[in-house]
Design an enzyme around this catalytic site. Structure first.
Site, PDB file in Angstrom:
ATOM      1  N   ASP A 258     -43.326   3.196   7.808  1.00  0.00           N
ATOM      2  CA  ASP A 258     -44.688   2.689   7.741  1.00  0.00           C
ATOM      3  C   ASP A 258     -45.146   2.568   9.193  1.00  0.00           C
ATOM      4  OD1 ASP A 258     -47.118   1.764   6.991  1.00  0.00           O
ATOM      5  OD2 ASP A 258     -46.398   0.121   5.751  1.00  0.00           O
TER       6      ASP A 258
HETATM    7  C1  BGC Z   1     -49.926   0.702   5.664  1.00  0.00           C
HETATM    8  C2  BGC Z   1     -49.576   1.982   4.934  1.00  0.00           C
HETATM    9  C3  BGC Z   1     -50.447   3.107   5.422  1.00  0.00           C
HETATM   10  C4  BGC Z   1     -50.298   3.228   6.935  1.00  0.00           C
HETATM   11  C5  BGC Z   1     -51.138   4.333   7.545  1.00  0.00           C
HETATM   12  C6  BGC Z   1     -49.923   0.893   7.161  1.00  0.00           C
HETATM   13  O1  BGC Z   1     -50.392  -0.245   7.814  1.00  0.00           O
HETATM   14  O2  BGC Z   1     -49.016  -0.319   5.312  1.00  0.00           O
HETATM   15  O3  BGC Z   1     -49.730   1.811   3.553  1.00  0.00           O
HETATM   16  O4  BGC Z   1     -50.116   4.296   4.780  1.00  0.00           O
HETATM   17  O5  BGC Z   1     -50.688   2.007   7.536  1.00  0.00           O
HETATM   18  O6  BGC Z   1     -52.474   4.022   7.521  1.00  0.00           O
END
Ligand code: BGC
Length: 763
Positions: A258
């Site tokens: 993530d």
């Molecule tokens: C979120 C993810 C997301 C990623 C990219 C993160 O902060 O938890 O779900 O895909 O950002 O935007």
């Protein structure tokens, strides 16, 4: 030494490309780049020129070896990219599909597949290689801020709906990143919280949905979550990413982090060695860190090569590698029809006294509630979509030939304009997610006198109660799960006045997750949960209200009477001022923030309420229809490692409709404490005309009956008599059949042990 005539990557020469790569190049491939809007820059930004504006990130190109950059963009409710770009008047809007809870509430896997196919096609036509979704965390608590992106409190629903979504998206030749693997059950301190949970609850609940999806689809990528699980960050957790995901389940794709590729307290060698192939977004220094760790003997080059191989196998599948000429012109009109159909089918009718719905002889309504005029399509944060429009309730009703009273409409429309401008001016810059999606405007007071004026011109009152939630922050009990004072008085006043005039009151819930209903539901004649249904929301609600569509959505989570009834609540963060608290969390000892104990263990959602005999507002699986159904006697048969449950369903009412049959299993008495019953299969009928019947066949994999035996690290099915209960919801069982099953065991990796004693709930 860099070889002359370097091989150019193709699907058949991956090993020779790896041989030709320098250590630096290998390291580069494992460290991806993010979007320049990403908070906390310093990551690999601008490191590659922007390919698709607004996409969440890219993987790195190595032109010498014919390796292109690939593009990943958020999901899960549509393709999250910028709708406008400099230097062109062309727009790049994406369809706003229903949020996860709404899609799951359809209990219709082929419909979800079709939504996935449309979403995948949009990604493909916008030059995106991977959609960062579906969101597949379990809805452990009604207070989790991202529940709207997830499917259910139940792993079978999560796994089967997730499978349909992955297969639908990937049918278009692009990939998914199923997220957030795993136990991302809360948003408060999500990037550090240690989720302490038993191995049994992990295997049977939190990992199970992912397991079903991995075994039944071939997800290109999985996203490791921000949090720790039993003391170890998911992205550095070899037990999770290699032993369970790859060895036990046979996952063949890549794992990406993530959006924090570099952790202060996790050396990069632990991430690579754990089997986390891609740091998203990584930092330039991480390339050097990988090189140095290999040179210092801290990181095995074979571990690096394994990740590189996974990366190259992923890259050769992408449309970008294969030179797909994307149009930047997906068929948004066709997709609008798909989202409208899906959201209509996901809406759940909670109450319909005296056949209030479908509406009869209603020409004009008084439309209350700010969100009737500012209807939520989806949630806040990375999961929002830059949609071309949102059909609100006002326009949805208008399109269906129903007018609204002009004075009330004017008050609300003016207020929405004013409050939107004010919110922008007052915005706290830390609340970045308010820029991503539609933030919630406060409800306004509607006086008795105003309501009196409305009655004359209206045949009914419709009140929208909406909730917004999103990434980075959990929901509060007061004013979010519970109603605000303005909402309470609006419902009471409208209900008193309209009922005194003999006119019905209908409440529409425009929320991605659960709310309190028992204190006010008596005041409404009908209640429809519209969720956050995507851009066509108002049209879908009107389809249901007018009877153009017969509701067939069912709840995929329990609606409790009070939050206090949910056993995880005592271990769930309730820090309304969390954003100001963040800086102060230093000790690592703050319960519910730095760590969260899953003391309710396997008793999540209905597994708790049903087993412990606690009353709920609306049970798991519940949903009304405009027609009635009769269930035949179920039969159950064993075929090798599968069990087939059949039941005939007859539409005994007057209008066509669909029913969802649910199979709950009460296990044989064996070595383990088990929930009273657990969902193991379900099926939805076709559209049955009045009087028409259909026999549903539902298949259960025998391994899904197993309990997780922590002492032996194995799945164990106990020998004995199992009861297969077929019902319309967990409390409404229509019939049952039994089967004697011979037990067996299946060994799996012994990993993910809790490091702290947990005071687990028992019967
Ligand atoms: C979120 C993810 C997301 C990623 C990219 C993160 O902060 O938890 O779900 O895909 O950002 O935007």
């Amino acid at each position: 030494m860099i070889a002359q005539n370097a091989p150019q990557l193709n699907a058949k020469n991956i090993d020779s490309v790896i041989k030709a790569m320098t250590l630096e190049e290998k390291a580069q491939l494992l460290v991806g780049g993010g979007n320049d809007g990403f908070v906390g820059s310093g990551s690999m930004l601008g490191h590659q020129k922007k390919i698709v504006a607004g996409a969440a990130g890219i993987t790195v190109a190595i032109p010498r070896l014919g390796i292109p950059a690939t593009v990943v963009a958020d999901g899960p409710a549509g393709v999250h990219i910028d709708s406008h770009r400099g230097g062109t008047t062309q727009t790049f809007y994406a369809t706003g599909f229903p949020v996860g809870t709404c899609l799951a509430s359809t209990w219709n896997t082929s419909l979800v597949y079709n939504v996935g196919r449309a979403m995948g096609n949009e990604a493909l036509e916008y030059g995106v290689d991977v959609i960062l979704g579906p969101g597949m965390n379990l809805q452990r608590s009604p207070l989790c801020g991202r529940n709207f992106e997830y499917y259910s409190e139940d792993p079978i629903v999560t796994g089967t709906i997730g499978t349909a979504m992955v297969n639908g998206i990937q049918s278009q030749g692009i990939g998914v990143s199923a997220k957030h693997f795993a136990v991302n059950s809360q948003e408060s301190d999500r990037t550090r919280v240690d989720e302490r949970v038993s191995q049994r609850a992990l295997r049977e609940l939190y990992l199970k949905g992912f397991e079903i999806m991995v075994r039944n689809s071939n997800p290109w990528t999985v996203m490791s979550s921000y949090n720790k699980i039993n003391g170890l960050y998911a992205q550095g957790n070899k037990g999770l990413l290699t032993n369970v995901l790859r060895n036990d389940w046979g996952f063949k794709g890549i794992v990406m982090t993530d959006w924090i590729g570099k952790r202060k307290d996790l050396p990069i060698e632990s991430e690579v060695a754990a089997g986390n192939d891609l740091m998203m977004p990584g930092y330039p220094a991480q390339v050097e860190d990988i090189v140095n760790a290999v040179k210092a003997g801290k990181l095995d080059i074979n571990d690096v090569d394994l990740c590189v191989k996974n990366m190259l196998e992923y890259i050769v599948k992408t449309p970008r590698f294969n030179g797909y000429k994307y149009s930047n012109k997906p068929d948004l009109e066709a997709h609008a029809q798909i989202t409208r159909q899906a959201s209509t089918e996901g809406m759940v009718l909670l109450k319909n006294d005296g056949h209030t719905l479908p509406l009869k002889n209603i020409k004009n309504v008084a439309l209350f509630g700010v969100n009737s005029y500012d209807f939520f399509s989806g949630g806040l944060g990375s999961g929002c979509v830059n949609v071309p429009y949102v059909v609100d309730m006002l326009n949805g009703l208008k399109n269906a030939g129903i007018g609204t009273t002009p004075q009330l409409t004017e008050i609300y429309q003016n207020y929405v304009k004013y409050a939107t401008a004010k919110l922008k001016a007052d915005k706290n810059p830390e609340m970045w997610f308010l820029d991503q999606g539609q933030p919630k405007l406060d409800e306004i007071e509607i006086t008795k006198r105003c309501i009196e004026h409305e009655i004359k011109g209206a045949d009914a009152a419709i009140i929208t109660i909406a909730r917004q939630a999103g990434e980075g922050i959990d929901r509060q009990i007061e004013g979010e799960f519970n109603l605000t004072d303005n909402e309470k008085s609006m419902i009471s006043r409208v209900s008193d006045a309209f009922h005194a005039a003999g006119k019905p009151v209908i409440v529409i819930i425009n929320s991605g997750s659960v709310m309190e209903t028992t204190s006010w539901r008596d005041r409404a004649d009908a209640i429809l949960v519209a969720w956050q249904p995507g851009e066509e929301g108002g049209n879908s609600v009107a389809d249901v209200l007018t009877g153009k569509a017969n509701p067939s959505g069912h709840l995929t989570m329990t609606w409790p009477i009070s939050v206090a009834d949910v056993p995880s609540t005592k271990n769930f963060p309730q820090n309304p001022d969390y954003y100001n608290l963040t800086d102060k969390i230093a000790s690592g000892q703050m319960k519910g923030v730095d760590y969260t104990n899953h003391e309710e263990d396997i008793y999540v959602g209905y597994r708790y309420f049903d087993t412990f005999g606690k009353q709920v507002a609306y049970p798991f699986g519940y949903g009304l229809s405009y027609t009635t159904f009769e269930y035949g006697k179920p039969t159950v048969k064993e075929h090798g490692d599968k069990i087939e449950v059949s039941v005939s369903i007859k539409n005994t009412g007057k209008v066509a409709g669909k029913e969802v049959a649910q199979v709950y299993v009460t296990a044989a008495k064996g070595s383990y404490e088990k929930p009273a019953k657990e969902l193991k299969a379900y099926a939805k009928t076709d559209m049955l005309k009045a009087g028409q019947s259909q026999t549903l066949k539902m298949t259960i994999n025998k391994r899904d009956l197993a309990s997780f035996d922590e002492a032996e690290s194995q799945w164990k099915v106990d020998t004995g008599v199992y009861t297969f209960k077929v019902g319309a919801n967990v409390e409404d069982i229509k019939g049952q059949a039994t089967l004697n099953i011979k037990g067996y065991t299946e060994k799996v990796s012994d990993v993910l042990k809790p490091q702290h004693k947990l005071n687990l709930l028992h019967q």
